[in-house]
Design a protein around this motif. Structure first.
Motif, PDB file in Angstrom:
ATOM      1  N   VAL A 243       0.837  -1.201   0.000  1.00 51.17           N
ATOM      2  CA  VAL A 243       0.000   0.000   0.000  1.00 51.17           C
ATOM      3  C   VAL A 243       0.873   1.253   0.000  1.00 51.17           C
ATOM      4  CG1 VAL A 243      -1.706   1.299   1.329  1.00 51.17           C
ATOM      5  CG2 VAL A 243      -1.954  -1.173   1.074  1.00 51.17           C
ATOM      6  N   ARG A 244       1.937   1.234   0.787  1.00 60.67           N
ATOM      7  CA  ARG A 244       2.860   2.375   0.829  1.00 60.67           C
ATOM      8  C   ARG A 244       3.473   2.628  -0.549  1.00 60.67           C
ATOM      9  NH1 ARG A 244       6.735   4.313   4.480  1.00 60.67           N
ATOM     10  NH2 ARG A 244       4.918   4.644   5.819  1.00 60.67           N
ATOM     11  N   HIS A 245       3.928   1.565  -1.191  1.00 59.38           N
ATOM     12  CA  HIS A 245       4.706   1.729  -2.425  1.00 59.38           C
ATOM     13  C   HIS A 245       3.842   2.044  -3.638  1.00 59.38           C
ATOM     14  CE1 HIS A 245       8.117  -0.916  -0.600  1.00 59.38           C
ATOM     15  NE2 HIS A 245       8.158   0.331  -0.175  1.00 59.38           N
ATOM     16  N   SER A 246       2.683   1.392  -3.745  1.00 61.16           N
ATOM     17  CA  SER A 246       1.931   1.515  -5.004  1.00 61.16           C
ATOM     18  C   SER A 246       0.437   1.688  -4.772  1.00 61.16           C
ATOM     19  CB  SER A 246       2.183   0.282  -5.873  1.00 61.16           C
ATOM     20  OG  SER A 246       1.790  -0.905  -5.194  1.00 61.16           O
ATOM     21  N   GLY A 247       0.063   2.119  -3.571  1.00 63.98           N
ATOM     22  CA  GLY A 247      -1.340   2.366  -3.296  1.00 63.98           C
ATOM     23  C   GLY A 247      -2.211   1.129  -3.343  1.00 63.98           C
ATOM     24  N   GLY A 248      -1.597  -0.071  -3.233  1.00 64.31           N
ATOM     25  CA  GLY A 248      -2.359  -1.303  -3.300  1.00 64.31           C
ATOM     26  C   GLY A 248      -2.662  -1.749  -4.719  1.00 64.31           C
ATOM     27  N   PHE A 249      -2.002  -1.150  -5.705  1.00 63.37           N
ATOM     28  CA  PHE A 249      -2.173  -1.543  -7.105  1.00 63.37           C
ATOM     29  C   PHE A 249      -0.847  -2.081  -7.639  1.00 63.37           C
ATOM     30  CE2 PHE A 249      -5.424   1.669  -6.358  1.00 63.37           C
ATOM     31  CZ  PHE A 249      -6.549   1.061  -6.893  1.00 63.37           C
ATOM     32  N   GLU A 250      -0.939  -3.056  -8.521  1.00 59.29           N
ATOM     33  CA  GLU A 250       0.259  -3.682  -9.056  1.00 59.29           C
ATOM     34  C   GLU A 250       1.046  -2.721  -9.948  1.00 59.29           C
ATOM     35  OE1 GLU A 250       1.709  -6.711  -8.558  1.00 59.29           O
ATOM     36  OE2 GLU A 250       0.261  -6.887  -6.909  1.00 59.29           O
ATOM     37  N   ARG A 251       2.344  -2.631  -9.667  1.00 55.32           N
ATOM     38  CA  ARG A 251       3.263  -1.854 -10.497  1.00 55.32           C
ATOM     39  C   ARG A 251       4.514  -2.704 -10.730  1.00 55.32           C
ATOM     40  NH1 ARG A 251       4.139   4.137  -8.348  1.00 55.32           N
ATOM     41  NH2 ARG A 251       5.134   4.267 -10.394  1.00 55.32           N
ATOM     42  N   PRO A 252       4.390  -3.748 -11.549  1.00 51.41           N
ATOM     43  CA  PRO A 252       5.505  -4.686 -11.731  1.00 51.41           C
ATOM     44  C   PRO A 252       6.773  -4.034 -12.266  1.00 51.41           C
ATOM     45  CG  PRO A 252       3.771  -5.062 -13.374  1.00 51.41           C
ATOM     46  CD  PRO A 252       3.212  -4.131 -12.351  1.00 51.41           C
ATOM     47  N   SER A 253       6.646  -2.937 -12.995  1.00 48.96           N
ATOM     48  CA  SER A 253       7.841  -2.278 -13.530  1.00 48.96           C
ATOM     49  C   SER A 253       8.727  -1.701 -12.433  1.00 48.96           C
ATOM     50  CB  SER A 253       7.441  -1.166 -14.505  1.00 48.96           C
ATOM     51  OG  SER A 253       6.721  -0.136 -13.828  1.00 48.96           O
ATOM     52  N   LYS A 254       8.146  -1.510 -11.247  1.00 51.40           N
ATOM     53  CA  LYS A 254       8.910  -0.941 -10.120  1.00 51.40           C
ATOM     54  C   LYS A 254       9.289  -2.005  -9.102  1.00 51.40           C
ATOM     55  CE  LYS A 254       8.560   3.280  -9.340  1.00 51.40           C
ATOM     56  NZ  LYS A 254       9.471   4.429  -9.516  1.00 51.40           N
ATOM     57  N   ALA A 255       9.113  -3.289  -9.450  1.00 55.18           N
ATOM     58  CA  ALA A 255       9.333  -4.368  -8.486  1.00 55.18           C
ATOM     59  C   ALA A 255      10.745  -4.347  -7.906  1.00 55.18           C
ATOM     60  CB  ALA A 255       9.042  -5.716  -9.139  1.00 55.18           C
ATOM     61  N   ASN A 291       3.200  -6.807  -6.169  1.00 56.81           N
ATOM     62  CA  ASN A 291       4.215  -6.081  -6.953  1.00 56.81           C
ATOM     63  C   ASN A 291       5.265  -7.038  -7.514  1.00 56.81           C
ATOM     64  OD1 ASN A 291       3.340  -3.404  -7.150  1.00 56.81           O
ATOM     65  ND2 ASN A 291       4.018  -2.938  -5.072  1.00 56.81           N
ATOM     66  N   ASP A 292       4.736  -8.073  -8.191  1.00 59.30           N
ATOM     67  CA  ASP A 292       5.576  -9.031  -8.903  1.00 59.30           C
ATOM     68  C   ASP A 292       6.587  -9.721  -7.980  1.00 59.30           C
ATOM     69  OD1 ASP A 292       6.183 -10.388 -11.271  1.00 59.30           O
ATOM     70  OD2 ASP A 292       7.814  -9.016 -11.774  1.00 59.30           O
ATOM     71  N   GLY A 293       6.154  -9.987  -6.747  1.00 61.21           N
ATOM     72  CA  GLY A 293       7.005 -10.734  -5.822  1.00 61.21           C
ATOM     73  C   GLY A 293       8.079  -9.916  -5.140  1.00 61.21           C
ATOM     74  N   ALA A 294       7.956  -8.583  -5.164  1.00 66.82           N
ATOM     75  CA  ALA A 294       9.004  -7.725  -4.599  1.00 66.82           C
ATOM     76  C   ALA A 294       9.288  -8.059  -3.142  1.00 66.82           C
ATOM     77  CB  ALA A 294       8.596  -6.255  -4.731  1.00 66.82           C
ATOM     78  N   TYR A 295       8.248  -8.334  -2.365  1.00 64.87           N
ATOM     79  CA  TYR A 295       8.418  -8.470  -0.915  1.00 64.87           C
ATOM     80  C   TYR A 295       8.976  -9.840  -0.548  1.00 64.87           C
ATOM     81  CZ  TYR A 295       5.789  -4.392  -1.878  1.00 64.87           C
ATOM     82  OH  TYR A 295       5.424  -3.193  -2.430  1.00 64.87           O
ATOM     83  N   TRP A 296       8.636 -10.843  -1.325  1.00 67.68           N
ATOM     84  CA  TRP A 296       9.261 -12.155  -1.125  1.00 67.68           C
ATOM     85  C   TRP A 296      10.728 -12.123  -1.563  1.00 67.68           C
ATOM     86  CZ3 TRP A 296       7.720 -17.393   0.045  1.00 67.68           C
ATOM     87  CH2 TRP A 296       6.508 -17.457   0.744  1.00 67.68           C
ATOM     88  N   ASN A 297      11.017 -11.415  -2.626  1.00 64.08           N
ATOM     89  CA  ASN A 297      12.420 -11.293  -3.040  1.00 64.08           C
ATOM     90  C   ASN A 297      13.245 -10.613  -1.954  1.00 64.08           C
ATOM     91  OD1 ASN A 297      11.778 -12.497  -5.486  1.00 64.08           O
ATOM     92  ND2 ASN A 297      11.521 -10.548  -6.563  1.00 64.08           N
TER      93      ASN A 297
END
Length: 333
Positions: A243-255, A291-297
């Motif tokens: 939510v902080r990073h992308s407002g709760g919407f997917e932004r895979p380009s910023k992963a 966000n394309d797995g950003a947080y697991w990465n």
């Protein structure tokens, strides 16, 4: 001259001896710091691929995790009416149910493997409803549904054979809880000990905090940690970062950027404790790849660096509570 030399040598030796006698005694050794504890947990525990990925991470790093299971994922579309939430009709859930009997079978297998590997299986209730207005009786009903569905999951879904010891595991091994939406209340804390739970992980704190034990329940809190260019505090959980990073919407380009920001926040929060008081650090995740797995990465990078340290332990909530109970018993004895 030889006589004078002997006098000088004797005087110097006397001064050295006097200095040794008058010197301060050596300082006692500094007490060893406790190991830094990191507690990593997962909510809902749905996707089979993420079960496997988390278990593989644990095997690489020596970590033990807590999985907060939502029991509706042990019901298929055909068996969903086994669950009735407080104030709802049968077969209702905020997060759906398992897609099929086969999916339930695979999830039960993952739960069994994780438990065998020493991980902590805990409760996230069943239907992921917000229980802020529930009564103690409502919570006890929800806890009863969870216990019934987990204990009878094989029989309810017609899956055979049921592993030996499954029912004993379901009755006795699940000792922890986290409320959906972290929505805790007085009624919840009244119901938890009555239902046999030992810990709750529904709290939020300003920073890492030692968990108090109140009314027989050890209360853990996800900390707020500094994050981002302005170091604004955020709850140390993947959804809150999403939510902080992308407002709760997917932004895979910023992963990649989001993963690095998350890692840096985790690492800074860890380093503060590791170099300081060594209060346990709690981090929360879901099985959803936001966000394309950003947080697991970020999690895999972080755990791969810190959980392998000799003076760090990545353990479950249940393990932490068990150790504290053992320490209290030792002091009392």
């Amino acid at each position: 001259m030889p006589c004078l030399s002997r006098v000088v040598a004797f005087a110097l030796a006397s001064l050295a001896t006097a200095g040794a006698v008058q010197a301060d005694p050596p300082a006692p050794p500094m007490p060893a710091k406790p190991k830094q504890v990191v507690i990593i947990s997962f909510d809902s525990a749905r996707d089979i691929s993420q079960w496997k990925r988390s278990r593989a991470l644990a095997q690489r790093t020596g970590a033990h995790f807590t999985y907060f299971l939502s029991c509706v994922f042990l019901l298929s579309p055909d068996t969903r009416k086994e669950y009735t939430a407080p104030g709802k009709t049968a077969g209702k859930s905020n997060i759906g149910f398992a897609a099929s009997k086969q999916e339930v079978t695979e999830r039960l297998e993952q739960i069994g493997l994780a438990a065998h590997e020493g991980h902590d299986i805990a409760s996230h209730a069943c239907g992921h409803f917000d229980g802020k207005d529930w009564s103690k009786a409502d919570w006890l009903k929800e806890f009863g549904s969870f216990k019934h569905i987990v204990e009878n999951a094989y029989a309810i879904n017609g899956i055979a054979p049921e592993p030996d010891g499954w029912r004993d595991f379901a009755r006795h091994a699940v000792v922890g809880f986290r409320a959906p939406y972290l929505s805790a209340s007085k009624a919840l804390y009244e119901a938890l000990p009555a239902a046999g739970y030992q810990f709750d992980a529904s709290g939020v704190s300003q920073g890492p905090a030692l968990p108090p034990t109140v009314g027989g329940i050890t209360r853990f809190s996800l900390p707020q940690i500094p994050e981002g260019p302005n170091s604004r505090p955020v709850i140390a959980m993947d959804y809150n970062l999403y939510v902080r990073h992308s407002g709760g919407f997917e932004r895979p380009s910023k992963a990649g950027e989001f993963a690095d920001r998350t890692y840096q926040a985790f690492r800074a929060a860890f380093d503060t404790q590791y170099q300081g008081k060594r209060i346990p650090l709690e981090l929360g995740f879901h099985f959803t790849l936001m966000n394309d797995g950003a947080y697991w990465n970020a999690l895999e990078r972080f755990a791969g660096e810190v959980c392998v340290k000799a003076d760090v332990e990545c353990i479950s909530f249940r393990d932490y509570v068990s150790r504290q109970d053992a320490k209290q018993a030792s002091v009392g004895g």
